[in-house]
Motif scaffolding. Structure first.
Motif, PDB file in Angstrom:
ATOM      1  N   ARG A   1     -12.153  30.415  39.488  1.00  7.69           N
ATOM      2  CA  ARG A   1     -10.840  30.368  38.849  1.00  7.69           C
ATOM      3  C   ARG A   1     -10.983  30.866  37.407  1.00  7.69           C
TER       4      ARG A   1
ATOM      5  N   PRO B   1      -5.875  29.606  34.624  1.00  9.48           N
ATOM      6  CA  PRO B   1      -4.947  28.710  35.312  1.00  9.48           C
ATOM      7  C   PRO B   1      -4.115  29.459  36.355  1.00  9.48           C
ATOM      8  N   GLY B   2      -4.112  28.951  37.582  1.00 13.87           N
ATOM      9  CA  GLY B   2      -3.318  29.543  38.642  1.00 13.87           C
ATOM     10  C   GLY B   2      -3.898  30.806  39.239  1.00 13.87           C
ATOM     11  N   VAL B   3      -5.112  31.174  38.817  1.00  8.90           N
ATOM     12  CA  VAL B   3      -5.733  32.413  39.291  1.00  8.90           C
ATOM     13  C   VAL B   3      -6.957  32.064  40.135  1.00  8.90           C
ATOM     14  N   HIS B   4      -7.042  32.623  41.334  1.00  8.19           N
ATOM     15  CA  HIS B   4      -8.151  32.348  42.244  1.00  8.19           C
ATOM     16  C   HIS B   4      -8.729  33.668  42.730  1.00  8.19           C
TER      17      HIS B   4
ATOM     18  N   ILE C   1      -3.147  33.712  45.911  1.00  2.00           N
ATOM     19  CA  ILE C   1      -2.841  32.339  45.515  1.00  2.00           C
ATOM     20  C   ILE C   1      -2.335  32.319  44.077  1.00  2.00           C
ATOM     21  N   GLY C   2      -1.218  31.609  43.844  1.00  2.00           N
ATOM     22  CA  GLY C   2      -0.713  31.401  42.490  1.00  2.00           C
ATOM     23  C   GLY C   2      -0.448  32.688  41.736  1.00  2.00           C
ATOM     24  N   LEU C   3      -1.052  32.801  40.566  1.00  2.59           N
ATOM     25  CA  LEU C   3      -0.832  33.945  39.689  1.00  2.59           C
ATOM     26  C   LEU C   3      -1.816  35.089  39.933  1.00  2.59           C
ATOM     27  N   THR C   4      -2.621  34.980  40.977  1.00  2.90           N
ATOM     28  CA  THR C   4      -3.660  35.988  41.229  1.00  2.90           C
ATOM     29  C   THR C   4      -3.060  37.380  41.402  1.00  2.90           C
TER      30      THR C   4
END
Length: 227
Positions: free
Chosen positions: A18, A21-24, A156-159
């Motif tokens: 990660r 935040p929010g990045v995977h 996922i998320g902001l990725t």
């Protein structure tokens, strides 16, 4: 988590990081069997006991390799798992990460050890990344780590947003970070052109899907490559 066999003599260990935040980012270690039975682990990851046991079954001797100035996060953890391993990394890695000083030898020392089984290409002109590419002769697997990404949906998320910003959204591409940090573009492109001499069966990057049909994505990318 079990190792994934890509082909004879080549395995990967998949995990996630990660970077924000929010990045995977899906991430991988690559394990190559050498001619003498040793295995070289490129970008060691957070091996659980299951993966560590599988690696021990592959070989008695292990080499741990940080292929660039970024993929070193789990070197010390891997050395604790494989205490007799030899560790290699970019020559200036210890300047960046003081805790690694004295724990590794420069990659040109690894080149002497790997030369029969693996050909190494140093991508010059970008000391920030310090990327090294490995060609495993017997399997024709090309390990490029952060030279390119090949991450596909779903994200996922902001990725997905991050990948759009760096120019690698849902495709094979090179992060704009490489362009932004390359000081000598001519040197970088010249050393990247050396990769054209290989005819890989597989292209393995640190983030994204392994390429199993290089003629479809990799060959056109490299033919038109500019940093």
């Amino acid at each position: 988590m079990e190792l994934r066999e890509i082909t004879d003599g080549v395995w990967t260990f998949e995990f996630g990081v990660r970077p924000g935040p929010g990045v995977h980012f899906p991430t991988r270690s690559t394990i190559l069997r050498l001619d003498d039975g040793t295995v070289a682990i490129i970008s060691p990851g957070p091996f659980d006991e299951e993966a560590a046991d599988q690696i021990r079954q592959l070989a008695d001797q292990v080499l741990l390799i940080a292929p660039n100035m970024v993929h070193h996060l789990y070197l010390k953890q891997a050395l604790a798992i494989f205490p007799g391993a030899r560790v290699y990394g970019p020559r200036k890695l210890g300047v960046k990460v003081k805790s690694l000083e004295g724990l590794y030898q420069p990659l040109d020392e690894a080149e002497k050890r790997l030369s029969d089984a693996v050909e190494i290409v140093y991508l010059k002109g970008n000391s920030f990344l310090g990327e090294t590419v490995f060609f495993h002769r017997s399997s024709r697997a090309l390990v490029v780590t952060d030279f390119v990404f090949h991450m596909r949906r779903p994200f996922i998320g902001l990725t997905g947003l991050v990948l759009k910003i760096v120019g690698c959204y849902n495709r094979l591409g090179q992060s704009k970070l490489v362009r932004w940090t390359t000081k000598d573009k001519a040197a970088f492109e010249k050393s990247a052109a050396e990769l054209k001499k290989f005819q890989p069966s597989f292209v393995i990057m640190g983030h994204g899907d392994v390429i199993t049909d290089p003629d479809q994505d990799w060959t056109p990318f490299l033919a038109n490559y500019r940093v």
